[in-house]
Design a protein around this motif. Structure first.
Motif, PDB file in Angstrom:
ATOM      1  N   THR A  45       0.552  -1.213   0.102  1.00  0.00           N
ATOM      2  CA  THR A  45       0.062  -0.051  -0.083  1.00  0.00           C
ATOM      3  C   THR A  45       0.722   1.386   0.000  1.00  0.00           C
ATOM      4  OG1 THR A  45      -0.333  -0.039   2.341  1.00  0.00           O
ATOM      5  CG2 THR A  45      -1.862  -1.092   1.174  1.00  0.00           C
ATOM      6  N   CYS A  46       2.238   1.243   0.131  1.00  0.00           N
ATOM      7  CA  CYS A  46       2.926   2.289   0.223  1.00  0.00           C
ATOM      8  C   CYS A  46       4.011   2.160  -1.157  1.00  0.00           C
ATOM      9  CB  CYS A  46       3.890   2.477   1.347  1.00  0.00           C
ATOM     10  SG  CYS A  46       3.016   2.325   2.972  1.00  0.00           S
ATOM     11  N   ARG A  47       4.360   3.281  -1.785  1.00  0.00           N
ATOM     12  CA  ARG A  47       5.539   3.434  -2.715  1.00  0.00           C
ATOM     13  C   ARG A  47       6.830   3.830  -1.941  1.00  0.00           C
ATOM     14  NH1 ARG A  47       2.381   5.211  -6.836  1.00  0.00           N
ATOM     15  NH2 ARG A  47       2.562   3.443  -8.421  1.00  0.00           N
ATOM     16  N   LEU A  48       7.628   2.918  -1.906  1.00  0.00           N
ATOM     17  CA  LEU A  48       8.737   3.295  -0.941  1.00  0.00           C
ATOM     18  C   LEU A  48      10.275   3.304  -1.889  1.00  0.00           C
ATOM     19  CD1 LEU A  48       7.821   0.468   1.757  1.00  0.00           C
ATOM     20  CD2 LEU A  48       7.526   2.947   1.832  1.00  0.00           C
ATOM     21  N   TRP A  49      11.006   4.172  -1.830  1.00  0.00           N
ATOM     22  CA  TRP A  49      12.221   3.978  -2.411  1.00  0.00           C
ATOM     23  C   TRP A  49      13.581   4.075  -1.589  1.00  0.00           C
ATOM     24  CZ3 TRP A  49      11.193   8.720  -6.599  1.00  0.00           C
ATOM     25  CH2 TRP A  49      10.252   8.032  -7.263  1.00  0.00           C
ATOM     26  N   ASP A  50      14.567   3.323  -1.778  1.00  0.00           N
ATOM     27  CA  ASP A  50      15.637   3.477  -0.981  1.00  0.00           C
ATOM     28  C   ASP A  50      16.474   4.723  -1.077  1.00  0.00           C
ATOM     29  OD1 ASP A  50      18.084   2.785   0.008  1.00  0.00           O
ATOM     30  OD2 ASP A  50      18.185   0.603  -0.800  1.00  0.00           O
ATOM     31  N   ILE A  51      16.533   5.346  -0.017  1.00  0.00           N
ATOM     32  CA  ILE A  51      17.210   6.818  -0.155  1.00  0.00           C
ATOM     33  C   ILE A  51      18.634   6.668  -0.690  1.00  0.00           C
ATOM     34  CG2 ILE A  51      18.370   8.222   1.431  1.00  0.00           C
ATOM     35  CD1 ILE A  51      15.735   7.978   3.501  1.00  0.00           C
TER      36      ILE A  51
END
Length: 246
Positions: free
Chosen positions: A198-204
């Protein structure tokens, strides 16, 4: 606790009644869907991963004053929750342009928004979960003005907390979907789940637009390494939660 009848089976969870009238059991599935279930598959261990991440985040949100339907997690892929009547709105909070926002507006992928954008979608698979205006919400009697205002306020509060939490995990929160429900006292509670589904997550730390993705976009876009990405998100969440509990 005894499990009684199956009340509902959705794309990601099965909901069961229990011997307590106002308590339900959510069983998280490994099934994966995308594009309104036009694409189907499975992600090994997804049910347990998403349930565990959601449980930890619900507990963290409760500490910060956000009331949720979460009670406890009797098994890695199961969550006991308070019974609520789901408000038929999918609430999407966006911090960075991605997905349908880019497709519908022409914004470049990765454009940082000047302020968080809160959007409402009609929770109806047959209609394709269309984007709604405030007036359309009232036309369809999906929620009252007071409820929409309260949900918007809560969504922004949750976003503020989650941005900081995910940043502690070395992850950028691009956007995410929330659902809310009304309990027996008509109190609005955060429901459903908060997870890589449910989240769009990107590795910083990753600049490559494909390698940075740590969420269900890996499944949607056939990018591979889906299970590894979900497992990495889980490990980072557990590490941050454990450090906060010391």
């Amino acid at each position: 606790m005894s499990i009684n009848s199956k009340l509902y089976e959705g794309k990601a969870k099965i909901i069961y009644s229990t011997d307590e009238p106002e308590v339900l059991l959510a069983d998280f599935k490994d099934d994966a869907t995308a594009f309104n279930a036009q694409k189907r598959g499975s992600i090994q261990g997804k049910g347990s991963i998403n349930c565990t991440i959601s449980s930890k985040l619900f507990q963290q949100l409760e500490v910060h004053g956000i009331k949720t339907h979460y009670i406890d997690s009797p098994a890695p892929n199961q969550m006991r929750v308070r019974s609520v009547k789901i408000v038929p709105l999918e609430v999407v909070v966006r911090n960075i342009a991605a997905g349908s926002l880019c497709q519908q507006t022409g914004l470049q992928l990765g454009t940082v928004l000047p302020q968080p954008l809160v959007e409402f979608y009609y929770k109806d698979d047959k209609l394709g979960d269309p984007l709604l205006t405030r007036d359309r919400i009232f036309l369809l009697a999906l929620a009252t003005a007071e409820q929409v205002d309260r949900i918007t306020h809560l969504a922004l509060q949750i976003n503020e907390f989650l941005q900081g939490f995910w940043q502690s995990c070395g992850i950028t929160l691009v956007d995410f979907k929330l659902e809310f429900g009304l309990d027996s006292q008509q109190q609005i509670l955060l429901a459903d789940e908060i997870s890589p589904d449910t989240c769009r997550l990107w590795d910083i730390t990753e600049e490559d637009p494909n390698r940075r993705v740590m969420d269900k976009d890996r499944f949607r876009r056939d990018m591979g390494n889906v299970e590894n990405a979900y497992q990495e998100v889980l490990q980072r969440v557990l590490k941050v939660v454990d450090s906060r509990n010391l």
